[in-house]
Design an enzyme around this catalytic site. Structure first.
Site, PDB file in Angstrom:
ATOM      1  N   LYS A  13       5.934  27.081  51.297  1.00 25.28           N
ATOM      2  CA  LYS A  13       6.484  25.839  51.729  1.00 25.28           C
ATOM      3  C   LYS A  13       6.806  25.080  50.596  1.00 25.28           C
ATOM      4  O   LYS A  13       7.955  24.633  50.490  1.00 25.28           O
ATOM      5  CB  LYS A  13       5.554  25.314  52.646  1.00 25.28           C
ATOM      6  CG  LYS A  13       5.252  25.931  54.076  1.00 25.28           C
ATOM      7  CD  LYS A  13       4.030  25.168  54.866  1.00 25.28           C
ATOM      8  CE  LYS A  13       2.848  24.898  54.054  1.00 25.28           C
ATOM      9  NZ  LYS A  13       2.048  26.150  53.759  1.00 25.28           N
ATOM     10  N   ARG A  88       0.713  19.060  60.748  1.00 24.87           N
ATOM     11  CA  ARG A  88      -0.368  20.259  60.655  1.00 24.87           C
ATOM     12  C   ARG A  88      -0.953  20.404  62.069  1.00 24.87           C
ATOM     13  O   ARG A  88      -1.574  21.354  62.055  1.00 24.87           O
ATOM     14  CB  ARG A  88      -1.173  20.109  59.469  1.00 24.87           C
ATOM     15  CG  ARG A  88      -0.943  21.034  58.325  1.00 24.87           C
ATOM     16  CD  ARG A  88      -1.938  21.057  57.591  1.00 24.87           C
ATOM     17  NE  ARG A  88      -2.128  22.017  56.473  1.00 24.87           N
ATOM     18  CZ  ARG A  88      -1.672  21.996  55.281  1.00 24.87           C
ATOM     19  NH1 ARG A  88      -0.815  20.984  54.825  1.00 24.87           N
ATOM     20  NH2 ARG A  88      -1.692  23.001  54.406  1.00 24.87           N
ATOM     21  N   ARG A 127      -1.899  31.828  42.673  1.00 25.08           N
ATOM     22  CA  ARG A 127      -0.949  30.841  42.602  1.00 25.08           C
ATOM     23  C   ARG A 127      -1.733  29.910  41.398  1.00 25.08           C
ATOM     24  O   ARG A 127      -3.094  29.757  41.234  1.00 25.08           O
ATOM     25  CB  ARG A 127      -1.362  29.934  44.086  1.00 25.08           C
ATOM     26  CG  ARG A 127      -0.777  28.474  43.858  1.00 25.08           C
ATOM     27  CD  ARG A 127      -0.423  27.827  44.911  1.00 25.08           C
ATOM     28  NE  ARG A 127      -1.532  27.580  45.893  1.00 25.08           N
ATOM     29  CZ  ARG A 127      -1.075  27.166  47.313  1.00 25.08           C
ATOM     30  NH1 ARG A 127       0.023  26.642  47.524  1.00 25.08           N
ATOM     31  NH2 ARG A 127      -2.283  26.934  48.043  1.00 25.08           N
ATOM     32  N   ARG A 160      -6.237  26.237  42.059  1.00 29.97           N
ATOM     33  CA  ARG A 160      -6.936  25.182  42.862  1.00 29.97           C
ATOM     34  C   ARG A 160      -8.259  25.694  43.555  1.00 29.97           C
ATOM     35  O   ARG A 160      -8.458  26.677  43.886  1.00 29.97           O
ATOM     36  CB  ARG A 160      -5.748  25.037  43.916  1.00 29.97           C
ATOM     37  CG  ARG A 160      -4.981  23.896  43.697  1.00 29.97           C
ATOM     38  CD  ARG A 160      -3.698  23.553  44.818  1.00 29.97           C
ATOM     39  NE  ARG A 160      -4.442  23.682  46.205  1.00 29.97           N
ATOM     40  CZ  ARG A 160      -3.456  23.777  47.100  1.00 29.97           C
ATOM     41  NH1 ARG A 160      -2.054  23.682  46.822  1.00 29.97           N
ATOM     42  NH2 ARG A 160      -3.782  23.699  48.648  1.00 29.97           N
ATOM     43  N   ARG A 171      -9.016  28.508  55.704  1.00 26.25           N
ATOM     44  CA  ARG A 171      -7.731  27.981  55.714  1.00 26.25           C
ATOM     45  C   ARG A 171      -6.983  28.452  56.914  1.00 26.25           C
ATOM     46  O   ARG A 171      -6.013  27.962  57.567  1.00 26.25           O
ATOM     47  CB  ARG A 171      -7.093  27.433  54.546  1.00 26.25           C
ATOM     48  CG  ARG A 171      -7.619  26.487  53.798  1.00 26.25           C
ATOM     49  CD  ARG A 171      -7.508  26.427  52.375  1.00 26.25           C
ATOM     50  NE  ARG A 171      -6.104  25.932  52.157  1.00 26.25           N
ATOM     51  CZ  ARG A 171      -5.391  26.192  50.800  1.00 26.25           C
ATOM     52  NH1 ARG A 171      -6.085  26.979  49.971  1.00 26.25           N
ATOM     53  NH2 ARG A 171      -4.317  25.976  50.739  1.00 26.25           N
TER      54      ARG A 171
HETATM   55  P1  ADP Z   1      -0.912  24.736  51.141  1.00 24.82           P
HETATM   56  O1  ADP Z   1       0.131  24.303  50.100  1.00 24.82           O
HETATM   57  O2  ADP Z   1      -1.697  25.793  50.716  1.00 24.82           O
HETATM   58  O3  ADP Z   1      -0.511  24.806  52.447  1.00 24.82           O
HETATM   59  P2  ADP Z   1      -1.736  21.845  51.212  1.00 24.82           P
HETATM   60  O4  ADP Z   1      -1.696  21.379  49.561  1.00 24.82           O
HETATM   61  O5  ADP Z   1      -0.445  21.406  51.719  1.00 24.82           O
HETATM   62  O6  ADP Z   1      -2.055  23.433  51.180  1.00 24.82           O
HETATM   63  O7  ADP Z   1      -2.807  21.050  51.662  1.00 24.82           O
HETATM   64  C1  ADP Z   1      -4.212  21.334  51.112  1.00 24.82           C
HETATM   65  C2  ADP Z   1      -5.135  20.640  51.844  1.00 24.82           C
HETATM   66  O8  ADP Z   1      -4.826  19.449  52.061  1.00 24.82           O
HETATM   67  C3  ADP Z   1      -5.216  21.232  53.356  1.00 24.82           C
HETATM   68  O9  ADP Z   1      -6.069  22.314  53.275  1.00 24.82           O
HETATM   69  C4  ADP Z   1      -5.777  20.224  54.054  1.00 24.82           C
HETATM   70  O10 ADP Z   1      -7.170  20.105  53.757  1.00 24.82           O
HETATM   71  C5  ADP Z   1      -5.208  19.018  53.242  1.00 24.82           C
HETATM   72  N1  ADP Z   1      -3.922  18.558  54.020  1.00 24.82           N
HETATM   73  C6  ADP Z   1      -2.877  18.545  53.612  1.00 24.82           C
HETATM   74  N2  ADP Z   1      -1.783  18.007  54.730  1.00 24.82           N
HETATM   75  C7  ADP Z   1      -2.443  17.725  55.651  1.00 24.82           C
HETATM   76  C8  ADP Z   1      -2.340  17.272  56.940  1.00 24.82           C
HETATM   77  N3  ADP Z   1      -0.868  16.941  57.367  1.00 24.82           N
HETATM   78  N4  ADP Z   1      -3.199  17.227  57.924  1.00 24.82           N
HETATM   79  C9  ADP Z   1      -4.664  17.393  57.441  1.00 24.82           C
HETATM   80  N5  ADP Z   1      -5.106  17.934  56.369  1.00 24.82           N
HETATM   81  C10 ADP Z   1      -3.900  18.076  55.314  1.00 24.82           C
HETATM   82  P1  ADP Z   2       2.587  26.633  50.335  1.00 25.91           P
HETATM   83  O1  ADP Z   2       3.136  25.368  49.734  1.00 25.91           O
HETATM   84  O2  ADP Z   2       3.116  27.439  51.619  1.00 25.91           O
HETATM   85  O3  ADP Z   2       1.079  26.582  50.284  1.00 25.91           O
HETATM   86  P2  ADP Z   2       3.552  27.942  47.651  1.00 25.91           P
HETATM   87  O4  ADP Z   2       4.954  27.588  47.605  1.00 25.91           O
HETATM   88  O5  ADP Z   2       2.584  27.149  46.855  1.00 25.91           O
HETATM   89  O6  ADP Z   2       3.005  27.946  49.227  1.00 25.91           O
HETATM   90  O7  ADP Z   2       3.283  29.207  47.397  1.00 25.91           O
HETATM   91  C1  ADP Z   2       2.205  29.984  47.075  1.00 25.91           C
HETATM   92  C2  ADP Z   2       2.083  30.987  46.100  1.00 25.91           C
HETATM   93  O8  ADP Z   2       3.130  32.021  46.157  1.00 25.91           O
HETATM   94  C3  ADP Z   2       2.710  30.356  44.907  1.00 25.91           C
HETATM   95  O9  ADP Z   2       1.750  30.908  43.665  1.00 25.91           O
HETATM   96  C4  ADP Z   2       3.993  30.741  44.647  1.00 25.91           C
HETATM   97  O10 ADP Z   2       4.264  31.010  43.302  1.00 25.91           O
HETATM   98  C5  ADP Z   2       3.985  31.823  45.113  1.00 25.91           C
HETATM   99  N1  ADP Z   2       5.408  32.214  45.932  1.00 25.91           N
HETATM  100  C6  ADP Z   2       6.238  31.426  46.831  1.00 25.91           C
HETATM  101  N2  ADP Z   2       7.252  31.888  47.294  1.00 25.91           N
HETATM  102  C7  ADP Z   2       6.996  33.251  46.672  1.00 25.91           C
HETATM  103  C8  ADP Z   2       7.870  34.466  47.103  1.00 25.91           C
HETATM  104  N3  ADP Z   2       9.100  34.260  47.803  1.00 25.91           N
HETATM  105  N4  ADP Z   2       7.520  35.802  46.727  1.00 25.91           N
HETATM  106  C9  ADP Z   2       6.461  35.670  46.136  1.00 25.91           C
HETATM  107  N5  ADP Z   2       5.733  34.937  45.771  1.00 25.91           N
HETATM  108  C10 ADP Z   2       6.004  33.472  46.195  1.00 25.91           C
END
Ligand code: ADP
Ligand code: ADP
Ligand code: ZN
Length: 214
Positions: A13, A88, A127, A160, A171
């Site tokens: 995302k 979320r 990541r 992270r 998660r």
């Molecule tokens: P990822 O990119 O792996 O999906 P995020 O960076 O979006 O993770 O979020 C990291 C953490 O921050 C989540 O696991 C949650 O604890 C918190 N968080 C982020 N956005 C929200 C939301 N909209 N509602 C509740 N918790 C959130």
């Molecule tokens: P989210 O925001 O949904 O948690 P991220 O954008 O941070 O996800 O991506 C999660 C991990 O996967 C990161 O290490 C990123 O560099 C990698 N990644 C993202 N898109 C791709 C893809 N299309 N193929 C392989 N790895 C990817």
């Protein structure tokens, strides 16, 4: 253009949201980034959010909704934005719709980036995120030019705390339980678009821009 990114943790995302923001000149609003910035700055919000984030749990809706409603009301968001990590939960989605409705606005697209659970643990363990600018990389799939160093700003890359496998499993459970229902929510609103998130990130992006247009 108002866009919501949906998908499991690690689906890509953030990676796609950054590219969308750049191409369409709209802000990328990541609630995860906002919480991490608050943690880094030692704010009250950061202290509260950290307790939940470290356990792989969602931060309570009441700590998230006002913050996002306020953020999307800022001048730079007047022409749209891409929301990454929000909503979320169903109550968050309802609160956003209500706030937008009051302004005569609505979300245009909810893009679901689909990646099966089997791929997620691998994605997360590889990541690496920049401590300074928030850019993200993957050790294998999207490596930085110099190991451990951010291409964009030269600062250090870290794993992270919540990307360790035990927390990622939690998660994923939370995602299936609380966030996946949003797929039906936005399908019912007629704005859900699905893209395959397992292919190369440039191909994922091409598929997204085919949906959003030039
Ligand atoms: P990822 O990119 O792996 O999906 P995020 O960076 O979006 O993770 O979020 C990291 C953490 O921050 C989540 O696991 C949650 O604890 C918190 N968080 C982020 N956005 C929200 C939301 N909209 N509602 C509740 N918790 C959130
Ligand atoms: P989210 O925001 O949904 O948690 P991220 O954008 O941070 O996800 O991506 C999660 C991990 O996967 C990161 O290490 C990123 O560099 C990698 N990644 C993202 N898109 C791709 C893809 N299309 N193929 C392989 N790895 C990817
Ligand atoms: Zn950086």
């Amino acid at each position: 253009m108002k866009i919501i990114m949906l998908g499991a943790p690690g689906a890509g995302k953030g990676t796609q949201a950054k590219k969308i923001a750049e191409k369409y000149s709209i802000p990328h609003i990541s609630t995860g980034d906002i919480f991490r910035a608050n943690i880094k700055n030692g704010t009250e919000l950061g202290k509260k959010a950290k307790e939940y984030m470290d356990q792989g749990l969602l931060v309570p809706d009441e700590l998230v909704v006002d913050l996002v409603v306020d953020r999307v009301g800022q001048p730079d968001a007047a022409n749209g934005y891409v929301l990454d990590g929000f909503p979320r939960t169903i109550p968050q989605a309802e609160a956003l719709d209500k706030a937008l409705e009051a302004l005569g606005e609505k979300v245009d697209y909810a893009i679901n980036v689909e990646v099966p659970d089997e791929n997620i643990i691998n994605r997360m363990s590889g990541r690496r995120a920049c401590v300074a600018c928030g850019a993200t990389y993957h050790l294998v799939h999207i490596p930085p030019k110099t190991e451990g160093i951010c291409d964009k700003c030269g600062k250090e890359l870290i794993l992270r705390d919540d990307d360790k496998p035990e927390t990622v499993k939690k998660r994923l459970d939370v995602y299936h339980d609380q966030t996946q229902p949003l797929i039906d929510y936005y399908t019912n609103k007629g704005i859900l678009k699905e893209v395959d998130g397992t292919v190369d990130m440039e191909i994922v992006f091409k598929n997204i821009t085919d949906i959003l247009g030039e």
